[in-house]
Design a protein around this motif. Structure first.
Motif, PDB file in Angstrom:
ATOM      1  N   ASP A  32       0.844  -1.200   0.000  1.00 27.33           N
ATOM      2  CA  ASP A  32       0.000   0.000   0.000  1.00 27.33           C
ATOM      3  C   ASP A  32       0.877   1.247   0.000  1.00 27.33           C
ATOM      4  N   ILE A  33       2.037   1.156   0.654  1.00 24.36           N
ATOM      5  CA  ILE A  33       2.970   2.279   0.776  1.00 24.36           C
ATOM      6  C   ILE A  33       4.375   1.783   0.469  1.00 24.36           C
ATOM      7  N   LEU A  34       5.078   2.527  -0.378  1.00 33.51           N
ATOM      8  CA  LEU A  34       6.494   2.266  -0.611  1.00 33.51           C
ATOM      9  C   LEU A  34       7.289   3.049   0.425  1.00 33.51           C
ATOM     10  N   ALA A  35       7.980   2.340   1.303  1.00 31.83           N
ATOM     11  CA  ALA A  35       8.774   2.990   2.347  1.00 31.83           C
ATOM     12  C   ALA A  35       9.777   1.985   2.890  1.00 31.83           C
ATOM     13  N   ASP A  36      10.836   2.520   3.447  1.00 28.44           N
ATOM     14  CA  ASP A  36      11.873   1.699   4.067  1.00 28.44           C
ATOM     15  C   ASP A  36      11.585   1.616   5.565  1.00 28.44           C
ATOM     16  N   VAL A  37      11.801   0.469   6.168  1.00 28.88           N
ATOM     17  CA  VAL A  37      11.541   0.278   7.599  1.00 28.88           C
ATOM     18  C   VAL A  37      12.392   1.213   8.461  1.00 28.88           C
ATOM     19  N   ARG A  38      13.483   1.726   7.917  1.00 24.81           N
ATOM     20  CA  ARG A  38      14.344   2.640   8.662  1.00 24.81           C
ATOM     21  C   ARG A  38      13.866   4.084   8.589  1.00 24.81           C
ATOM     22  N   ASP A  39      12.791   4.326   7.818  1.00 24.61           N
ATOM     23  CA  ASP A  39      12.258   5.680   7.652  1.00 24.61           C
ATOM     24  C   ASP A  39      10.768   5.606   7.352  1.00 24.61           C
ATOM     25  N   LEU A  40       9.981   5.251   8.346  1.00 26.11           N
ATOM     26  CA  LEU A  40       8.540   5.072   8.158  1.00 26.11           C
ATOM     27  C   LEU A  40       7.818   6.414   8.127  1.00 26.11           C
TER      28      LEU A  40
END
Length: 85
Positions: A32-40
Motif C-alpha cells: 500500500d505504501i512504498l517505504a523503508d523500515v528505517r524511515d517510516l
C-alpha cells in the motif's frame, strides 16, 4: 493502525502493507505504501501494531538497530510488535 512492514508478496487485508520495492518479476510485491523500515512515514506514537515477517534477518546489523529504533518511534505506548524470522 496496523502495519505489515516488509510485506513482500504477502500483503494482508486489514493492515497497511509496506515494502521498499515492488518486488521482482519472479516475486511481485503489492504494498500500500512504498517505504523503508528505517524511515517510516508515520508520526511518533501512532501505530497500534506492527508485524515484521522475514525482514530483519536480511538486514545488516546496523540497519536492524535503525529499523527497531524507527519501529519504536512510531509504535504507541502499549502497542505490540510481532517479529517472525
Amino acid at each position: 493502525m496496523r502495519l505489515n512492514v516488509g510485506c513482500g508478496g504477502h500483503a494482508q487485508e486489514g493492515w497497511i502493507n509496506i515494502d521498499r520495492s515492488l518486488g521482482s518479476k519472479g516475486f511481485p510485491c503489492h504494498p500500500d505504501i512504498l517505504a523503508d523500515v528505517r524511515d517510516l512515514p508515520f508520526k511518533d506514537d501512532t501505530v497500534d501494531a506492527i508485524y515484521c515477517g522475514h525482514l530483519l534477518e536480511h538486514l545488516p546489523l546496523d540497519d536492524v538497530v535503525s529499523a527497531l529504533q524507527e519501529v519504536s518511534r512510531v509504535l504507541r505506548p502499549g502497542g505490540r510488535m510481532a517479529v517472525v524470522g
